[in-house]
Each structure stands twice: as C-alpha cells, then as structure tokens.
Motif scaffolding. Structure first.
Motif, PDB file in Angstrom:
ATOM      1  N   UNK A  52       5.261  -2.166   4.405  1.00 40.17           N
ATOM      2  CA  UNK A  52       5.175  -3.365   3.562  1.00 40.17           C
ATOM      3  C   UNK A  52       4.759  -4.582   4.407  1.00 40.17           C
ATOM      4  N   UNK A  53       5.413  -4.739   5.544  1.00 39.36           N
ATOM      5  CA  UNK A  53       5.093  -5.858   6.439  1.00 39.36           C
ATOM      6  C   UNK A  53       3.672  -5.706   7.003  1.00 39.36           C
ATOM      7  N   UNK A  54       3.321  -4.482   7.363  1.00 38.30           N
ATOM      8  CA  UNK A  54       1.988  -4.230   7.918  1.00 38.30           C
ATOM      9  C   UNK A  54       0.893  -4.566   6.915  1.00 38.30           C
ATOM     10  N   UNK A 101      16.232   5.247  10.511  1.00 38.72           N
ATOM     11  CA  UNK A 101      16.925   4.982   9.254  1.00 38.72           C
ATOM     12  C   UNK A 101      16.369   5.900   8.167  1.00 38.72           C
ATOM     13  N   UNK A 102      17.149   6.103   7.128  1.00 37.12           N
ATOM     14  CA  UNK A 102      16.686   6.934   6.008  1.00 37.12           C
ATOM     15  C   UNK A 102      15.455   6.320   5.341  1.00 37.12           C
ATOM     16  N   UNK A 103      15.410   4.970   5.293  1.00 46.16           N
ATOM     17  CA  UNK A 103      14.271   4.283   4.677  1.00 46.16           C
ATOM     18  C   UNK A 103      12.975   4.567   5.441  1.00 46.16           C
ATOM     19  N   UNK A 104      13.039   4.512   6.770  1.00 41.18           N
ATOM     20  CA  UNK A 104      11.847   4.770   7.594  1.00 41.18           C
ATOM     21  C   UNK A 104      11.436   6.239   7.459  1.00 41.18           C
ATOM     22  N   UNK A 105      12.401   7.151   7.473  1.00 40.47           N
ATOM     23  CA  UNK A 105      12.087   8.573   7.304  1.00 40.47           C
ATOM     24  C   UNK A 105      11.375   8.817   5.975  1.00 40.47           C
ATOM     25  N   UNK A 106      11.888   8.207   4.915  1.00 38.34           N
ATOM     26  CA  UNK A 106      11.299   8.377   3.572  1.00 38.34           C
ATOM     27  C   UNK A 106       9.889   7.787   3.535  1.00 38.34           C
ATOM     28  N   UNK A 135       6.416   9.950   2.967  1.00 38.23           N
ATOM     29  CA  UNK A 135       5.516   9.665   1.851  1.00 38.23           C
ATOM     30  C   UNK A 135       4.099   9.378   2.337  1.00 38.23           C
ATOM     31  N   UNK A 136       3.981   8.624   3.421  1.00 37.71           N
ATOM     32  CA  UNK A 136       2.651   8.329   3.965  1.00 37.71           C
ATOM     33  C   UNK A 136       2.015   9.579   4.573  1.00 37.71           C
ATOM     34  N   UNK A 137       2.832  10.411   5.197  1.00 37.75           N
ATOM     35  CA  UNK A 137       2.339  11.679   5.738  1.00 37.75           C
ATOM     36  C   UNK A 137       1.750  12.533   4.612  1.00 37.75           C
ATOM     37  N   UNK A 138       2.432  12.572   3.484  1.00 41.46           N
ATOM     38  CA  UNK A 138       1.956  13.353   2.338  1.00 41.46           C
ATOM     39  C   UNK A 138       0.682  12.739   1.761  1.00 41.46           C
ATOM     40  N   UNK A 139       0.671  11.413   1.596  1.00 42.51           N
ATOM     41  CA  UNK A 139      -0.488  10.737   1.015  1.00 42.51           C
ATOM     42  C   UNK A 139      -1.747  10.965   1.850  1.00 42.51           C
ATOM     43  N   UNK A 140      -1.614  10.853   3.178  1.00 45.62           N
ATOM     44  CA  UNK A 140      -2.778  10.971   4.053  1.00 45.62           C
ATOM     45  C   UNK A 140      -3.067  12.419   4.465  1.00 45.62           C
ATOM     46  N   UNK A 141      -2.240  13.359   4.007  1.00 44.96           N
ATOM     47  CA  UNK A 141      -2.495  14.773   4.282  1.00 44.96           C
ATOM     48  C   UNK A 141      -2.414  15.131   5.754  1.00 44.96           C
ATOM     49  N   UNK A 169      -0.510  -4.609  -5.377  1.00 51.09           N
ATOM     50  CA  UNK A 169      -0.665  -5.223  -6.696  1.00 51.09           C
ATOM     51  C   UNK A 169       0.574  -6.066  -7.031  1.00 51.09           C
ATOM     52  N   UNK A 170       0.580  -6.645  -8.206  1.00 53.31           N
ATOM     53  CA  UNK A 170       1.666  -7.553  -8.596  1.00 53.31           C
ATOM     54  C   UNK A 170       3.020  -6.863  -8.690  1.00 53.31           C
ATOM     55  N   UNK A 171       3.001  -5.547  -8.892  1.00 55.28           N
ATOM     56  CA  UNK A 171       4.267  -4.819  -8.971  1.00 55.28           C
ATOM     57  C   UNK A 171       4.764  -4.387  -7.593  1.00 55.28           C
ATOM     58  N   UNK A 172       3.957  -4.621  -6.565  1.00 49.36           N
ATOM     59  CA  UNK A 172       4.344  -4.244  -5.212  1.00 49.36           C
ATOM     60  C   UNK A 172       3.817  -2.893  -4.774  1.00 49.36           C
ATOM     61  N   UNK A 173       3.063  -2.217  -5.660  1.00 43.37           N
ATOM     62  CA  UNK A 173       2.506  -0.912  -5.320  1.00 43.37           C
ATOM     63  C   UNK A 173       1.330  -1.093  -4.360  1.00 43.37           C
TER      64      UNK A 173
END
Length: 154
Positions: A29-31, A90-95, A99-105, A120-124
C-alpha cells in the motif's frame, strides 16, 4: 601515508553507506502511494532471503552495489516481498506477499517484477506488468541493462 589510508577508508565507506541507504518497502500500500506520487514503477523483489542461494547472490552481486543504489533512486520504488524460513513475519505481511506471489505467478526465486500500480477509490490496487527478470550473471551493469530495457518499454 596514514592520511591517505584514512581518505581511502572514508571513500570506500561512503560507497557502502550509499548502497545501504536504499529504502525497501515491505508494505505494498505504501509502495503504491510512493509510486503514484513519484511516477516511478515498482521493482518487486520476490525472495527467500534466508534460504535462497540465488537470491542471496543477486543481493550481493547487484542489489547491494553502489551502481544499483544510484540507478534505483532515480528509476524505481523498491519493494521486497520475502518468503523466509527462519525470519519471523507478521501475518499481514505473509498474507500480502502470498497474494502478490499468486497474482504475479511466481514459480521460483529470485523473481523481480517491474510494474506500475494504481489505486481506485475503494483502495483496490491494479497492476500493469512491465516485465520480469531474476538472477543474471555479470554484475550490476548487465543486470541494470536488462532492467532498463524493461522499464523503458512502458
């Protein structure tokens, strides 16, 4: 002679400090905020920092060099997405990293993806993949030449 040695030590030390000054983001998010603000693409380094020999080699030969530090500050936002075996996270970083590992294959380490991202406006977050690389023999000059080819296409 003593002054010459001190001067050489200080010069060598300044190169080491320059390489260490790089700020690797671990929060996507910060990046993304930094990327949107600076208009620089993300360099996402998928690594197994405490067990992957090729990852450690890429760090030593490229990512921790003064040449890379200078290039990175001008061209990219650095993101480390680590999958350690012994280093706690942390669990947040692991998650997030999973998710990014899965998205980028991601199928192997190290993998370095270059991408642009928008929120986007919803934060996605939406990513546009620019290209990927991994360990490349030949040191920073060869690796950076390949990286430049990827980011210049965008």
């Amino acid at each position: 002679m003593k002054k010459l040695l001190i001067a050489l030590f200080l010069i060598a030390g300044s190169f080491a400090v320059q390489a260490q000054e790089l700020e690797w983001q671990t929060d996507i998010q910060k990046a993304v905020k930094l990327s949107e603000k600076s208009k620089k693409p993300l360099l996402m380094f998928f690594t197994g920092s405490d067990w992957c020999g090729w990852c450690i080699r890429l760090q030593k030969e490229v990512l921790k060099t003064p040449e890379f530090a200078t290039w990175a500050k001008e061209n990219v936002i650095l993101v480390e997405l680590d999958f350690p075996r012994r280093t706690p996270q942390t669990d947040e970083i692991k998650k997030q990293n999973f998710e990014l590992q899965q998205f980028f294959g991601i199928q192997g380490y190290p993998t370095v993806w270059f991408a642009t991202a928008t929120k986007d406006k919803t934060g996605k977050i939406s990513f546009t993949q620019l290209g990927k690389t991994g360990y490349v023999a030949g040191g920073p000059t060869v690796w950076l030449d390949g990286a430049n080819k990827i980011i210049k296409k965008s």
